[in-house]
Scaffold this active site. Structure first.
Site, PDB file in Angstrom:
ATOM      1  N   ASN A 113       0.829  -1.207   0.000  1.00  0.00           N
ATOM      2  CA  ASN A 113       0.000   0.000   0.000  1.00  0.00           C
ATOM      3  C   ASN A 113       0.863   1.256   0.000  1.00  0.00           C
ATOM      4  O   ASN A 113       0.366   2.355   0.194  1.00  0.00           O
ATOM      5  CB  ASN A 113      -0.934   0.006   1.224  1.00  0.00           C
ATOM      6  CG  ASN A 113      -1.933   1.158   1.178  1.00  0.00           C
ATOM      7  OD1 ASN A 113      -2.356   1.575   0.111  1.00  0.00           O
ATOM      8  ND2 ASN A 113      -2.303   1.684   2.344  1.00  0.00           N
ATOM      9  N   GLU A 474     -18.425  11.686   5.417  1.00  0.00           N
ATOM     10  CA  GLU A 474     -17.668  10.805   6.315  1.00  0.00           C
ATOM     11  C   GLU A 474     -16.958  11.525   7.467  1.00  0.00           C
ATOM     12  O   GLU A 474     -15.840  11.138   7.843  1.00  0.00           O
ATOM     13  CB  GLU A 474     -16.671   9.969   5.510  1.00  0.00           C
ATOM     14  CG  GLU A 474     -17.307   9.177   4.381  1.00  0.00           C
ATOM     15  CD  GLU A 474     -16.301   8.410   3.535  1.00  0.00           C
ATOM     16  OE1 GLU A 474     -15.161   8.226   3.997  1.00  0.00           O
ATOM     17  OE2 GLU A 474     -16.660   8.013   2.425  1.00  0.00           O
ATOM     18  N   TYR A 502       1.862   7.339   1.595  1.00  0.00           N
ATOM     19  CA  TYR A 502       2.568   8.135   0.591  1.00  0.00           C
ATOM     20  C   TYR A 502       2.907   9.492   1.191  1.00  0.00           C
ATOM     21  O   TYR A 502       2.177  10.018   2.043  1.00  0.00           O
ATOM     22  CB  TYR A 502       1.731   8.326  -0.689  1.00  0.00           C
ATOM     23  CG  TYR A 502       0.493   9.177  -0.498  1.00  0.00           C
ATOM     24  CD1 TYR A 502       0.540  10.567  -0.629  1.00  0.00           C
ATOM     25  CD2 TYR A 502      -0.727   8.601  -0.185  1.00  0.00           C
ATOM     26  CE1 TYR A 502      -0.595  11.349  -0.437  1.00  0.00           C
ATOM     27  CE2 TYR A 502      -1.868   9.372   0.002  1.00  0.00           C
ATOM     28  CZ  TYR A 502      -1.791  10.740  -0.126  1.00  0.00           C
ATOM     29  OH  TYR A 502      -2.917  11.510   0.065  1.00  0.00           O
ATOM     30  N   TRP A 551      -5.408  -3.711   3.486  1.00  0.00           N
ATOM     31  CA  TRP A 551      -4.957  -2.543   4.235  1.00  0.00           C
ATOM     32  C   TRP A 551      -5.029  -2.761   5.743  1.00  0.00           C
ATOM     33  O   TRP A 551      -4.921  -1.820   6.524  1.00  0.00           O
ATOM     34  CB  TRP A 551      -5.739  -1.312   3.814  1.00  0.00           C
ATOM     35  CG  TRP A 551      -5.391  -0.881   2.418  1.00  0.00           C
ATOM     36  CD1 TRP A 551      -4.482  -1.459   1.572  1.00  0.00           C
ATOM     37  CD2 TRP A 551      -5.933   0.232   1.702  1.00  0.00           C
ATOM     38  NE1 TRP A 551      -4.430  -0.793   0.380  1.00  0.00           N
ATOM     39  CE2 TRP A 551      -5.311   0.250   0.426  1.00  0.00           C
ATOM     40  CE3 TRP A 551      -6.883   1.199   2.005  1.00  0.00           C
ATOM     41  CZ2 TRP A 551      -5.624   1.216  -0.537  1.00  0.00           C
ATOM     42  CZ3 TRP A 551      -7.189   2.161   1.043  1.00  0.00           C
ATOM     43  CH2 TRP A 551      -6.562   2.169  -0.203  1.00  0.00           C
ATOM     44  N   HIS A 631     -14.638   2.042  -6.462  1.00  0.00           N
ATOM     45  CA  HIS A 631     -13.572   2.987  -6.788  1.00  0.00           C
ATOM     46  C   HIS A 631     -12.226   2.270  -6.777  1.00  0.00           C
ATOM     47  O   HIS A 631     -11.943   1.448  -5.905  1.00  0.00           O
ATOM     48  CB  HIS A 631     -13.540   4.135  -5.776  1.00  0.00           C
ATOM     49  CG  HIS A 631     -12.347   5.028  -5.927  1.00  0.00           C
ATOM     50  ND1 HIS A 631     -12.151   5.810  -7.038  1.00  0.00           N
ATOM     51  CD2 HIS A 631     -11.278   5.244  -5.126  1.00  0.00           C
ATOM     52  CE1 HIS A 631     -11.016   6.465  -6.911  1.00  0.00           C
ATOM     53  NE2 HIS A 631     -10.467   6.148  -5.764  1.00  0.00           N
ATOM     54  N   CYS A 633      -7.872   3.123  -7.518  1.00  0.00           N
ATOM     55  CA  CYS A 633      -6.890   4.175  -7.763  1.00  0.00           C
ATOM     56  C   CYS A 633      -5.514   3.578  -7.997  1.00  0.00           C
ATOM     57  O   CYS A 633      -5.179   2.528  -7.471  1.00  0.00           O
ATOM     58  CB  CYS A 633      -6.849   5.177  -6.615  1.00  0.00           C
ATOM     59  SG  CYS A 633      -6.554   4.477  -4.988  1.00  0.00           S
ATOM     60  N   HIS A 684      -4.565  14.308  -4.594  1.00  0.00           N
ATOM     61  CA  HIS A 684      -3.400  14.140  -3.729  1.00  0.00           C
ATOM     62  C   HIS A 684      -2.489  15.359  -3.757  1.00  0.00           C
ATOM     63  O   HIS A 684      -1.450  15.381  -3.104  1.00  0.00           O
ATOM     64  CB  HIS A 684      -2.636  12.882  -4.123  1.00  0.00           C
ATOM     65  CG  HIS A 684      -3.403  11.623  -3.866  1.00  0.00           C
ATOM     66  ND1 HIS A 684      -4.230  11.062  -4.811  1.00  0.00           N
ATOM     67  CD2 HIS A 684      -3.508  10.837  -2.774  1.00  0.00           C
ATOM     68  CE1 HIS A 684      -4.794   9.975  -4.312  1.00  0.00           C
ATOM     69  NE2 HIS A 684      -4.379   9.827  -3.073  1.00  0.00           N
TER      70      HIS A 684
END
Length: 745
Positions: A113, A474, A502, A551, A631, A633, A684
């Site tokens: 990840n 959320e 990241y 994850w 979704h 990515c 991002h």
């Protein structure tokens, strides 16, 4: 082995302070130096002999190499930025002081990840050594009293055009020569590409590269990880390297073949016995047994004990955990504890008579026995429910062509419907309220009133700018995996077990310790409340079973397939309850489905079968009028597109803005017929895309995709962004969609 984020995320905090203008570049450099020194000395204190240096990063280790080797795209050159600010602009973009440049593309590092910044190469790339990071950190560690083994990525990662290798090798020659001149005895060169099938086509390049580099270099420890070498070990056996590192956590069965392949060579074998990817305590007895096989085949002088990979993927230390029970803490081993495990295993293998080593061996034996006893307990009802899964449970009631018309009438969305991927900015106030609830400074009732106001604000904003398919934002969620794990049985959680995802983004993966069930609905309350505030349709937001699994730190005693299907059944119940609660669209995110793909193609089919089945199991229990979204990515779908089609989601959204629409050609090639929302801007980065930029992207999309299939949305969720940039970006997105309706009627 690396433990370089800081036990309390000191690097993250310093980097973000620099971005905010709160500290200077010199202060950032000082903060980084303090973390590096603390890391090297703490690993040395655990008794580890070979301590790597050169692995520290302010943002990304691949980006570090791009900056060092002058792989800097032209758009970042000549902007009047310092080297440090150019580096950060490549990673996250920049829109300030007259500079407006987007970030470089990101992808996942192998099957982890961790996101890396993809280098951009061309025939015009002029390689040169801007700085020798490996040497600088070696000298820095030496000054702190720690002799290290510098580490570097080599010239042939899977993302680099191999034709540029001859231009790059002289730069490596300069780097390695400088290390040798400085007295470095060993250098670690990472070649994880050797665990991929593609490496078998690069034998000539490997031989020529290392034949050129070995004479000028310190002794080379060629390092592989995350999977097995298979026939590529024959390439390694030809190379003039002094050592080879293999991952025996992920691929213990490769040991015999590797020993046989290198036995006639002088190559030293480094055994990755202690997991660098999971947090379970190492079984010393099993590790010692495996290591003894290598010693029997090669001799003790040719065997080194190590972690399986960098410890970048594990939390720093258990010492920071105050709320885990003593039983739970006894199950786990984080980075510093893993360093101690390496030292203990090596000491046992060397025949140490130290009483402390004997005590560590006995303590480990007792810990493993207790854990095995706990693992023997299973939830019979959960196991029976998994065993009772039938093929019809994976199928929607009607095919997409039928569902699409039913959903169109029910949802009444316009052409080019606009939506977001789920989360809205997690403000300082939201984080503070969550912290106060945890400390008892807010009652549950007060906290829920606060959350209601946040949801109302998000709904009002979406009404104001004219989005079509709403989300609730959320605000109640701390993380897209942790939030669900906290409401499912079978998980435990940490306070400070942060792992870098990241840049300055860190996550605290939950830990799966036993069978998983859903005691009660998890999201229905907040989604139903949000729907009550608007007449626009509201998406329920869930994280998919494969992503929750990938994850989290998964169990090691049962298969990933079993864990994924347990999660899928829990989510299936949630999806059904959301529809009953008045929700007409539900997004079940699976950004990790491609990430979890095994590195060897021969292992793909089995994984894709249970991964896709898990998604379908979680989403197929609803009526035809319920629109399912998912979704993805930072994923290359070319090789697995039939599996993406088999997911049978009504709408999928994908990252597209940073990959120049490359993915969309794959969708066209395979004739994808369900609806799709390619991201029109990169979330991002703090950069705000102009409305014309979004219109241009939509035009490019419509050159490839039928207009009847297109949703308009950002690349990903907006949790990490600020409200000011979010408002401006989404306003431009809505303007772009309106333009498309006018021009593609």
């Amino acid at each position: 082995m690396v433990v370089l984020s800081g036990a309390n995320r000191e690097v993250k905090k310093a980097v973000e302070a620099y971005w905010a203008g709160k500290i200077s570049a010199a202060e950032l450099t000082k903060a980084a130096a303090d973390v590096k020194k603390a890391s090297w000395t703490s690993v040395k204190a655990q008794g580890v002999d070979f301590i790597p240096s050169g692995e520290f990063s302010l943002y990304d280790h691949v980006l570090d190499h791009s900056a060092a080797f002058n792989v800097i795209p032209k758009r970042y050159v000549g902007q009047g930025l310092s080297d440090l600010d150019t580096y950060f602009a490549m990673g996250r973009g920049r829109q300030a002081d007259g500079v407006d440049v987007p970030a470089s593309e990101m992808k996942k590092w192998f099957d982890s990840n961790y996101h890396y910044v993809v280098p951009e190469f061309s025939d015009e790339t002029e390689f040169k050594l801007n700085f020798n990071k490996a040497l600088e950190e070696y000298e820095e560690a030496k000054a702190a009293g720690v002799i290290t083994r510098p580490a570097a990525k080599d010239a042939k990662p899977g993302f680099q055009p191999i034709s540029l290798l001859p231009k790059l090798l002289p730069v490596y020659n300069t780097l390695l020569s400088a290390l040798k001149t400085a007295g470095v005895e060993w250098v670690q060169i990472d070649e994880p590409i050797l665990v991929l099938d593609v490496a078998s086509t690069l034998e000539k390049e490997f031989v020529s590269a290392y034949t050129e580099l070995a004479p000028v270099s310190p002794q080379i420890m060629l390092t592989t990880y995350f999977s097995r070498l298979d026939s590529n070990v024959k390439i390694v056996a030809q190379l003039p390297v002094a050592g080879l590192h293999i991952d025996l956590d992920r691929a213990p069965a490769q040991l015999d073949d590797v020993v046989a392949a290198i036995k006639a060579t002088p190559i030293v074998l480094s055994l990755g016995l202690v997991s660098g990817r999971n947090i379970w305590k190492t079984d010393f007895a099993a590790a010692i047994k495996l290591a003894q096989k290598a010693i029997d085949g090669l001799g003790a002088d040719r065997v080194i004990v190590a972690t399986s990979s960098s410890l970048l993927h594990t939390p720093v230390t258990l010492a920071s955990e105050k709320k885990l029970t003593e039983e739970q803490k006894d199950w786990f081993s984080f980075a510093l504890e893993k360093a101690a495990e390496v030292s203990a295993i090596a000491s046992v293998l060397s025949g140490s008579q130290d009483a402390a080593v004997a005590a560590a061996l006995e303590a480990n034996k007792a810990s493993i026995a207790k854990r095995r006893a706990f693992e023997s307990n299973s939830d019979d009802a959960v196991r029976k429910r998994v065993a009772a899964i039938t093929p019809d449970m994976l199928d929607r009631k009607s095919p997409f062509a039928v569902r699409k018309d039913i959903q169109a009438k029910h949802l009444n969305l316009p052409k080019f419907p606009t939506t977001t991927i789920g989360s809205f900015p997690q403000t300082k106030e939201i984080r503070q309220a969550r912290a106060k609830l945890g400390k008892g400074e807010l009652t549950q009732e007060q906290y829920e009133e606060f959350i209601k106001k946040e949801i109302q604000s998000v709904v009002d904003f979406q009404e104001k700018i004219g989005l079509d398919l709403f989300v609730h934002g959320e605000p109640e969620r701390n993380d897209m995996v942790q939030y669900f794990g906290e409401q499912l049985s079978g998980f435990v959680f940490t306070q400070n077990a942060w792992v870098q995802s990241y840049g300055s983004r860190y996550v605290r993966p939950p830990i799966i310790v036993s069978d998983v069930t859903r005691p009660k609905p998890m999201t229905v309350k907040w989604s139903a409340y949000a729907q009550s505030l608007t007449k626009k349709p509201m998406k329920g937001m869930l994280t998919g079973p494969v992503t929750i699994l990938n994850w989290s730190f998964p169990r090691a005693d049962v298969s990933r397939e079993l864990q994924s299907k347990q999660l899928a059944l829990a989510l299936r119940d949630e999806v059904v309850d959301l529809e009953k609660g008045g929700i007409s669209a539900i997004q079940v995110d699976e950004p990790a489905i491609r990430e979890g793909l095994p590195l060897r193609r021969s292992d793909w089919d089995a994984y894709l079968k249970w991964a896709v089945d898990s998604f379908r199991l979680s989403t197929a229990g609803v009526t035809d009028q319920l629109q399912t979204h998912s979704h993805f990515c930072y994923s290359d779908f070319d090789d697995i597109f039939p599996s993406i089609q088999r997911l049978d989601a009504d709408v999928i959204s994908i990252e597209a803005s940073k990959s120049d629409m490359k993915l969309l050609n794959t969708f066209k090639q395979y004739g994808y017929s369900n609806q799709i929302g390619p991201g029109v801007y990169d979330i991002h980065s703090p950069r705000v895309p102009g409305s014309q930029e979004i219109k241009d992207r939509l035009k490019s999309m419509l050159d490839i995709l039928p207009d009847s299939l297109l949703f308009v949305n950002p690349d990903c969720g907006l949790k990490t962004r600020g409200w000011k940039e979010t408002e401006a970006s989404l306003a431009n997105l809505v303007e772009g969609a309106r333009w498309a309706r006018e021009n593609y009627a």
